[in-house]
Design a protein around this motif. Sequence first.
Motif, PDB file in Angstrom:
ATOM      1  N   LEU A 254       0.796  -1.551  -0.050  1.00 26.36           N
ATOM      2  CA  LEU A 254       0.115   0.208   0.294  1.00 26.36           C
ATOM      3  C   LEU A 254       0.563   1.137  -0.019  1.00 26.36           C
ATOM      4  O   LEU A 254       0.406   2.306  -1.203  1.00 26.36           O
ATOM      5  N   GLU A 255       2.505   0.875   0.632  1.00 27.66           N
ATOM      6  CA  GLU A 255       2.728   2.000   1.177  1.00 27.66           C
ATOM      7  C   GLU A 255       3.345   2.810  -0.277  1.00 27.66           C
ATOM      8  O   GLU A 255       3.572   3.918  -0.608  1.00 27.66           O
ATOM      9  N   GLN A 256       3.817   1.819  -0.652  1.00 30.90           N
ATOM     10  CA  GLN A 256       4.501   1.791  -2.322  1.00 30.90           C
ATOM     11  C   GLN A 256       3.180   2.178  -3.132  1.00 30.90           C
ATOM     12  O   GLN A 256       4.620   3.382  -4.316  1.00 30.90           O
ATOM     13  N   LEU A 257       2.304   2.237  -3.268  1.00 31.58           N
ATOM     14  CA  LEU A 257       0.798   2.257  -4.585  1.00 31.58           C
ATOM     15  C   LEU A 257       1.204   4.241  -4.366  1.00 31.58           C
ATOM     16  O   LEU A 257       1.203   4.468  -5.301  1.00 31.58           O
ATOM     17  N   LEU A 258       1.058   4.347  -2.848  1.00 27.68           N
ATOM     18  CA  LEU A 258       0.712   5.582  -2.454  1.00 27.68           C
ATOM     19  C   LEU A 258       2.091   6.476  -2.995  1.00 27.68           C
ATOM     20  O   LEU A 258       1.488   7.754  -3.106  1.00 27.68           O
ATOM     21  N   ASN A 259       2.817   6.050  -3.215  1.00 32.39           N
ATOM     22  CA  ASN A 259       4.045   6.885  -2.624  1.00 32.39           C
ATOM     23  C   ASN A 259       4.581   6.622  -4.264  1.00 32.39           C
ATOM     24  O   ASN A 259       5.807   7.165  -4.343  1.00 32.39           O
ATOM     25  N   PHE A 260       3.965   6.162  -5.347  1.00 33.08           N
ATOM     26  CA  PHE A 260       4.379   6.078  -6.970  1.00 33.08           C
ATOM     27  C   PHE A 260       5.484   5.525  -6.844  1.00 33.08           C
ATOM     28  O   PHE A 260       6.035   5.549  -8.105  1.00 33.08           O
ATOM     29  N   GLU A 261       5.442   4.578  -6.288  1.00 33.72           N
ATOM     30  CA  GLU A 261       7.111   3.704  -6.486  1.00 33.72           C
ATOM     31  C   GLU A 261       6.528   2.613  -7.433  1.00 33.72           C
ATOM     32  O   GLU A 261       7.896   2.243  -8.012  1.00 33.72           O
ATOM     33  N   ASN A 262       5.401   1.824  -7.426  1.00 31.88           N
ATOM     34  CA  ASN A 262       5.197   0.831  -8.161  1.00 31.88           C
ATOM     35  C   ASN A 262       3.685   1.353  -8.883  1.00 31.88           C
ATOM     36  O   ASN A 262       2.503   1.894  -8.437  1.00 31.88           O
ATOM     37  N   HIS A 263       3.244   0.952 -10.233  1.00 31.02           N
ATOM     38  CA  HIS A 263       2.443   1.019 -11.079  1.00 31.02           C
ATOM     39  C   HIS A 263       1.034  -0.284 -11.041  1.00 31.02           C
ATOM     40  O   HIS A 263      -0.071   0.143 -10.395  1.00 31.02           O
ATOM     41  N   ILE A 264       1.823  -1.154 -10.307  1.00 35.61           N
ATOM     42  CA  ILE A 264       1.061  -2.155  -9.782  1.00 35.61           C
ATOM     43  C   ILE A 264       1.111  -3.158  -9.154  1.00 35.61           C
ATOM     44  O   ILE A 264       2.321  -3.589  -8.802  1.00 35.61           O
ATOM     45  N   ALA A 265       0.005  -3.685  -8.320  1.00 39.91           N
ATOM     46  CA  ALA A 265       0.461  -5.000  -6.909  1.00 39.91           C
ATOM     47  C   ALA A 265      -0.290  -5.831  -6.630  1.00 39.91           C
ATOM     48  O   ALA A 265      -1.664  -5.330  -6.862  1.00 39.91           O
ATOM     49  N   PHE A 266       0.392  -7.314  -6.755  1.00 41.72           N
ATOM     50  CA  PHE A 266      -0.262  -7.962  -6.263  1.00 41.72           C
ATOM     51  C   PHE A 266      -1.074  -8.105  -5.417  1.00 41.72           C
ATOM     52  O   PHE A 266      -0.049  -8.337  -4.640  1.00 41.72           O
ATOM     53  N   THR A 267      -2.147  -8.459  -4.480  1.00 41.22           N
ATOM     54  CA  THR A 267      -2.280  -9.114  -2.968  1.00 41.22           C
ATOM     55  C   THR A 267      -2.754 -10.123  -3.227  1.00 41.22           C
ATOM     56  O   THR A 267      -4.285 -10.281  -3.887  1.00 41.22           O
ATOM     57  N   ASN A 268      -2.631 -10.819  -1.843  1.00 37.91           N
ATOM     58  CA  ASN A 268      -3.879 -11.912  -1.572  1.00 37.91           C
ATOM     59  C   ASN A 268      -5.386 -12.085  -0.365  1.00 37.91           C
ATOM     60  O   ASN A 268      -5.761 -12.406  -0.048  1.00 37.91           O
ATOM     61  N   GLU A 269      -5.321 -10.108  -0.373  1.00 41.97           N
ATOM     62  CA  GLU A 269      -6.101  -9.822   0.211  1.00 41.97           C
ATOM     63  C   GLU A 269      -6.777  -8.769   0.072  1.00 41.97           C
ATOM     64  O   GLU A 269      -5.877  -7.683  -0.285  1.00 41.97           O
ATOM     65  N   GLN A 270      -8.098  -7.886  -0.674  1.00 41.94           N
ATOM     66  CA  GLN A 270      -8.262  -7.047  -1.032  1.00 41.94           C
ATOM     67  C   GLN A 270      -7.281  -5.317   0.038  1.00 41.94           C
ATOM     68  O   GLN A 270      -7.767  -5.623   0.905  1.00 41.94           O
ATOM     69  N   ILE A 271      -7.040  -4.919  -0.243  1.00 47.59           N
ATOM     70  CA  ILE A 271      -7.162  -3.512   0.240  1.00 47.59           C
ATOM     71  C   ILE A 271      -8.342  -2.338   0.291  1.00 47.59           C
ATOM     72  O   ILE A 271      -8.408  -2.690  -1.169  1.00 47.59           O
ATOM     73  N   THR A 272      -8.222  -2.152   1.113  1.00 42.23           N
ATOM     74  CA  THR A 272      -9.500  -1.641   1.134  1.00 42.23           C
ATOM     75  C   THR A 272      -8.411  -0.324   1.768  1.00 42.23           C
ATOM     76  O   THR A 272      -8.934   0.486   2.583  1.00 42.23           O
ATOM     77  N   HIS A 273      -8.623   1.154   0.690  1.00 42.89           N
ATOM     78  CA  HIS A 273      -8.456   2.069   0.801  1.00 42.89           C
ATOM     79  C   HIS A 273      -8.942   3.471  -0.220  1.00 42.89           C
ATOM     80  O   HIS A 273      -9.293   2.648  -1.281  1.00 42.89           O
ATOM     81  N   GLU A 274      -8.871   4.790  -0.106  1.00 40.97           N
ATOM     82  CA  GLU A 274     -10.506   4.944  -0.787  1.00 40.97           C
ATOM     83  C   GLU A 274      -9.506   5.029  -2.154  1.00 40.97           C
ATOM     84  O   GLU A 274      -9.819   5.682  -3.504  1.00 40.97           O
ATOM     85  N   ALA A 275      -8.429   5.884  -1.958  1.00 37.24           N
ATOM     86  CA  ALA A 275      -7.037   5.868  -2.815  1.00 37.24           C
ATOM     87  C   ALA A 275      -7.033   4.466  -4.309  1.00 37.24           C
ATOM     88  O   ALA A 275      -7.213   5.336  -5.417  1.00 37.24           O
ATOM     89  N   ILE A 276      -6.777   3.389  -3.765  1.00 38.38           N
ATOM     90  CA  ILE A 276      -6.650   2.167  -4.239  1.00 38.38           C
ATOM     91  C   ILE A 276      -7.653   1.566  -4.927  1.00 38.38           C
ATOM     92  O   ILE A 276      -8.571   0.879  -4.610  1.00 38.38           O
ATOM     93  N   GLU A 277      -7.758   1.195  -6.208  1.00 34.63           N
ATOM     94  CA  GLU A 277      -8.396   0.070  -6.833  1.00 34.63           C
ATOM     95  C   GLU A 277      -8.273  -1.082  -6.890  1.00 34.63           C
ATOM     96  O   GLU A 277      -7.025  -1.534  -6.765  1.00 34.63           O
ATOM     97  N   SER A 278      -9.197  -1.565  -6.147  1.00 35.12           N
ATOM     98  CA  SER A 278      -8.425  -3.429  -5.629  1.00 35.12           C
ATOM     99  C   SER A 278     -10.348  -4.185  -7.041  1.00 35.12           C
ATOM    100  O   SER A 278     -11.286  -4.644  -5.987  1.00 35.12           O
ATOM    101  N   ILE A 279      -9.530  -4.783  -7.327  1.00 35.05           N
ATOM    102  CA  ILE A 279     -10.173  -5.334  -7.873  1.00 35.05           C
ATOM    103  C   ILE A 279      -9.787  -7.272  -8.284  1.00 35.05           C
ATOM    104  O   ILE A 279      -8.485  -8.126  -8.510  1.00 35.05           O
ATOM    105  N   PRO A 280     -10.905  -7.626  -7.969  1.00 31.62           N
ATOM    106  CA  PRO A 280     -10.578  -9.771  -7.583  1.00 31.62           C
ATOM    107  C   PRO A 280     -10.599  -9.964  -9.196  1.00 31.62           C
ATOM    108  O   PRO A 280     -10.718  -9.878  -9.879  1.00 31.62           O
ATOM    109  N   LEU A 281      -9.153 -11.234  -9.373  1.00 34.19           N
ATOM    110  CA  LEU A 281      -8.866 -11.556 -10.258  1.00 34.19           C
ATOM    111  C   LEU A 281      -8.733 -12.766 -10.379  1.00 34.19           C
ATOM    112  O   LEU A 281      -9.865 -13.317 -11.636  1.00 34.19           O
TER     113      LEU A 281
END
Length: 291
Positions: free
Chosen positions: A133-160
């Motif tokens: 989450l920190e790296q996404l918010l700080n523009f360090e990564n464009h895309i991130a994969f997680t095994n849990e949904q990120i619940t943050h108003e600034a993040i689009e978290s889509i189940p694959l």
Amino acid sequence: MKIIQLEYFVAVVKYNNFTKAANFLHISQPSLTATIKKLENELGYELFIRTTKDIKITEKGIQFYNYAEELIQTYHQTVEKMHDLNTSQEPKIKLSILESSNQWVSQVIAAHHKHHMNQTYLVSEIHDQNKILEQLLNFENHIAFTNEQITHEAIESIPLYEESYVLIAPKDTFPKTKALSIQSLPLILPTQGSQVRKHLDDYFKRMNIHPEIIMEVDRFEAATNFVHRRLGYAVIPRVYYQSFNARDLDAIDIRPQIGRTIYINYLKKRKHSERVLSLIEHCISYWNIKE
């Protein structure tokens, strides 16, 4: 205060000697001494205590050293990023992935690269949800994969996709067994703190299972290696079973079943390039086709 002053100071700390530090920096020892003295004057306190025999760093010098190291690292990372922009028309697409996603992500990137031959990528493996989450918010990564949904108003978290966890064992250890309980089996599990271990611990608690844990490891690769050595049985995501390291083992369903959902995440407010958006679409389409 200049970066070069900080680099000179750090060199003196590392070598604990002005002459050796000067040789490393390819400058004269008097020039180095003068630079450090000027830095101390700017700061208003001593960084070193000098004697005829040696030098010792002061308490304030230690604190300043920690800041200086961080500033130097940030400076060089920034220069490197600016160089990337200068040498390439297209900045790197930066992704953080999960160990279990290596195989299918490589297929998606290969397909994406066929359409964008001059595109470069930077792929890192991160499992800490807070760091992702920190790296996404700080523009360090464009895309991130997680095994849990990120619940943050600034993040689009889509189940694959959804996948189950399976037990892996040496070939024919459990002949003709399609599913089994892991209640009394010697298990090789991920270390405490990882998301997969959290999933498994929650499962054990819900099912009132008291697992026999004989080994904890950081990576699925290590777990499968130890299974090959017949030291125990590992619980891994089913998608990882497709990897080269696990293909010579048996995968057995766990009863009752345990699974997880994999999400793709990106920052909503960031102005993503068409290439980044295309890669996101490639990832989503890959699993839509699979299903």
